[in-house]
Design a protein around this motif. Structure first.
Motif, PDB file in Angstrom:
ATOM      1  N   LYS A 117      40.331  41.063  53.647  1.00 29.59           N
ATOM      2  CA  LYS A 117      41.196  41.525  52.573  1.00 29.59           C
ATOM      3  C   LYS A 117      41.522  40.369  51.631  1.00 29.59           C
ATOM      4  CE  LYS A 117      41.501  45.642  54.341  1.00 29.59           C
ATOM      5  NZ  LYS A 117      40.823  46.802  53.696  1.00 29.59           N
ATOM      6  N   SER A 119      43.167  39.461  47.323  1.00 34.23           N
ATOM      7  CA  SER A 119      43.659  39.931  46.033  1.00 34.23           C
ATOM      8  C   SER A 119      42.621  39.642  44.960  1.00 34.23           C
ATOM      9  CB  SER A 119      44.974  39.227  45.685  1.00 34.23           C
ATOM     10  OG  SER A 119      44.731  37.853  45.379  1.00 34.23           O
ATOM     11  N   LEU A 120      42.892  40.084  43.747  1.00 34.60           N
ATOM     12  CA  LEU A 120      41.948  39.882  42.647  1.00 34.60           C
ATOM     13  C   LEU A 120      41.852  38.420  42.214  1.00 34.60           C
ATOM     14  CD1 LEU A 120      42.689  43.030  40.425  1.00 34.60           C
ATOM     15  CD2 LEU A 120      40.730  42.626  41.929  1.00 34.60           C
ATOM     16  N   TRP A 121      42.717  37.554  42.778  1.00 37.60           N
ATOM     17  CA  TRP A 121      42.648  36.129  42.439  1.00 37.60           C
ATOM     18  C   TRP A 121      41.338  35.500  42.910  1.00 37.60           C
ATOM     19  CZ3 TRP A 121      45.387  33.614  39.011  1.00 37.60           C
ATOM     20  CH2 TRP A 121      46.660  34.079  38.676  1.00 37.60           C
ATOM     21  N   ILE A 123      38.495  36.450  42.091  1.00 33.03           N
ATOM     22  CA  ILE A 123      37.552  36.451  40.965  1.00 33.03           C
ATOM     23  C   ILE A 123      37.697  35.197  40.108  1.00 33.03           C
ATOM     24  CG2 ILE A 123      36.821  37.686  38.881  1.00 33.03           C
ATOM     25  CD1 ILE A 123      37.636  40.290  40.289  1.00 33.03           C
ATOM     26  N   CYS A 286      40.240  30.919  45.950  1.00 32.97           N
ATOM     27  CA  CYS A 286      39.612  31.994  46.719  1.00 32.97           C
ATOM     28  C   CYS A 286      40.309  32.158  48.069  1.00 32.97           C
ATOM     29  CB  CYS A 286      38.127  31.683  46.934  1.00 32.97           C
ATOM     30  SG  CYS A 286      37.087  31.886  45.468  1.00 32.97           S
ATOM     31  N   SER A 289      43.688  33.761  47.692  1.00 32.78           N
ATOM     32  CA  SER A 289      43.618  35.204  47.433  1.00 32.78           C
ATOM     33  C   SER A 289      43.582  35.997  48.734  1.00 32.78           C
ATOM     34  CB  SER A 289      42.372  35.539  46.598  1.00 32.78           C
ATOM     35  OG  SER A 289      41.188  35.424  47.354  1.00 32.78           O
ATOM     36  N   THR A 290      42.984  35.420  49.788  1.00 30.94           N
ATOM     37  CA  THR A 290      42.965  36.124  51.065  1.00 30.94           C
ATOM     38  C   THR A 290      44.327  36.075  51.737  1.00 30.94           C
ATOM     39  OG1 THR A 290      42.299  34.158  52.349  1.00 30.94           O
ATOM     40  CG2 THR A 290      40.538  35.490  51.372  1.00 30.94           C
ATOM     41  N   GLN A 292      47.146  36.312  50.170  1.00 32.79           N
ATOM     42  CA  GLN A 292      48.011  37.262  49.482  1.00 32.79           C
ATOM     43  C   GLN A 292      47.930  38.653  50.087  1.00 32.79           C
ATOM     44  OE1 GLN A 292      50.145  36.258  46.726  1.00 32.79           O
ATOM     45  NE2 GLN A 292      49.520  34.472  47.919  1.00 32.79           N
ATOM     46  N   ARG A 293      46.806  38.925  50.769  1.00 30.72           N
ATOM     47  CA  ARG A 293      46.634  40.255  51.364  1.00 30.72           C
ATOM     48  C   ARG A 293      46.645  40.200  52.888  1.00 30.72           C
ATOM     49  NH1 ARG A 293      44.351  44.042  47.908  1.00 30.72           N
ATOM     50  NH2 ARG A 293      44.674  45.432  49.686  1.00 30.72           N
TER      51      ARG A 293
END
Length: 294
Positions: A117, A119-121, A123, A286, A289-290, A292-293
């Motif tokens: 999982k 978040s869009l971060w 990208i 990157c 971002s993981t 965050q979820r």
């Protein structure tokens, strides 16, 4: 082995791998790109046979044995030959930076294939890492398309191998986690890499291998670092937190470049360090971002 300890052991690989770009290039200058790499992986394979042991193939799933060995050997060939075939020492360090796209790509593969999982971060993190590599290849001017093209055209094989290797290693990490089921095939994989390189050495014209004391010393240092590095990393990705390991490896581009510049006596421009920091920041983003979820 508990997950925390395995992760710490995996982190040791980050430090050991930071020496690889400079040492592999230095060895290849004395023994040739293929011959030098063959010697390094032979020494590492023998070391792993002692410290890790010869694996029992009966414990391996067919999927892990086939995909793991093919991906590992392919990556090692890409890495070693990309550094050996680079036109100059400075270009070898730049090629090494292309290879360091793999931490960001590993997280991307974990998202796509292992259900990680995020978040869009992720990208902008991936885009920042790619921008950093482009900045490095642009030379003194930073993001200069003309200079990037000139750099790549001057040694297309090296850059192509490094770029392919970054994707292959990211996939290898993902596949190993999914299919290994606790098995450790690192000794087999390294010995297969050595055998493949010796076959190529025997079948194609190669420069003479010149064994001088500095080359021999660097050969042993490289083999030891590579052997212990992969032993540590394989324990980490089999039993530890792959996301943490991939994120921690964002330190590697800067540390590796600094050590390579020292070993090879190749000064690097300010724009190079800017690009290296972008690659690090992209990998970290990157990883974040993981979280965050999580």
């Amino acid at each position: 082995m508990n997950k925390k300890r395995a992760t710490l052991i995996g982190l040791l690989a980050v430090l050991l791998w930071s020496t690889m770009v400079g040492f592999i290039r230095a060895v290849s200058e004395g023994l040739g790109p293929v011959g030098g790499a063959a010697m390094v992986y032979t020494l590492s394979g023998l070391l792993l046979a002692v410290i890790v042991g010869i694996p029992d193939l009966r414990r391996f799933s067919v999927r892990y044995l086939i995909t793991g060995s093919v991906l590992f050997v392919s990556y090692e060939l890409c890495l070693a030959l990309s550094l050996g075939f680079a036109a100059t020492r400075q270009q070898a360090i730049e090629v090494g930076m292309v290879n360091y796209l793999w931490p960001s790509l590993t997280i991307l593969c974990a998202i796509l294939f292992n259900g990680q999982k995020a978040s869009l971060w992720v990208i902008p993190g991936l885009l920042l890492a790619i921008l950093g590599v482009s900045w490095v290849l642009g030379g003194e001017s930073g993001l200069n398309i003309t200079e990037i093209q000139h750099n790549i055209i001057s040694s297309p094989l090296s850059y192509a191998l490094a770029f392919a290797g970054a994707f292959i290693w990211a996939i290898y990490c993902t596949v190993t986690t999914k299919y290994a089921n606790g098995a450790n095939g690192i000794t087999l994989f390294v010995l297969l890499t050595a055998a493949t390189l010796w076959v190529k050495f025997a079948l194609t014209p190669q420069p003479e291998m010149v064994f001088t004391l500095p080359v021999v010393v660097k050969l042993f240092m490289t083999g030891i670092a590579l052997g212990f590095g992969y032993a540590s990393w394989n324990i980490g990705i089999l039993h530890g937190n792959v996301t943490v390991l991939a994120a921690a490896s964002y330190f590697t581009p800067v540390l590796s470049s600094a050590l390579a510049a020292l070993v090879l006596s190749a000064p690097l421009s300010f724009s190079f360090w800017q690009g290296a920091l972008m690659v690090c920041a992209g990998s970290l983003l990157c990883w974040w971002s993981t979280r965050q979820r999580a």
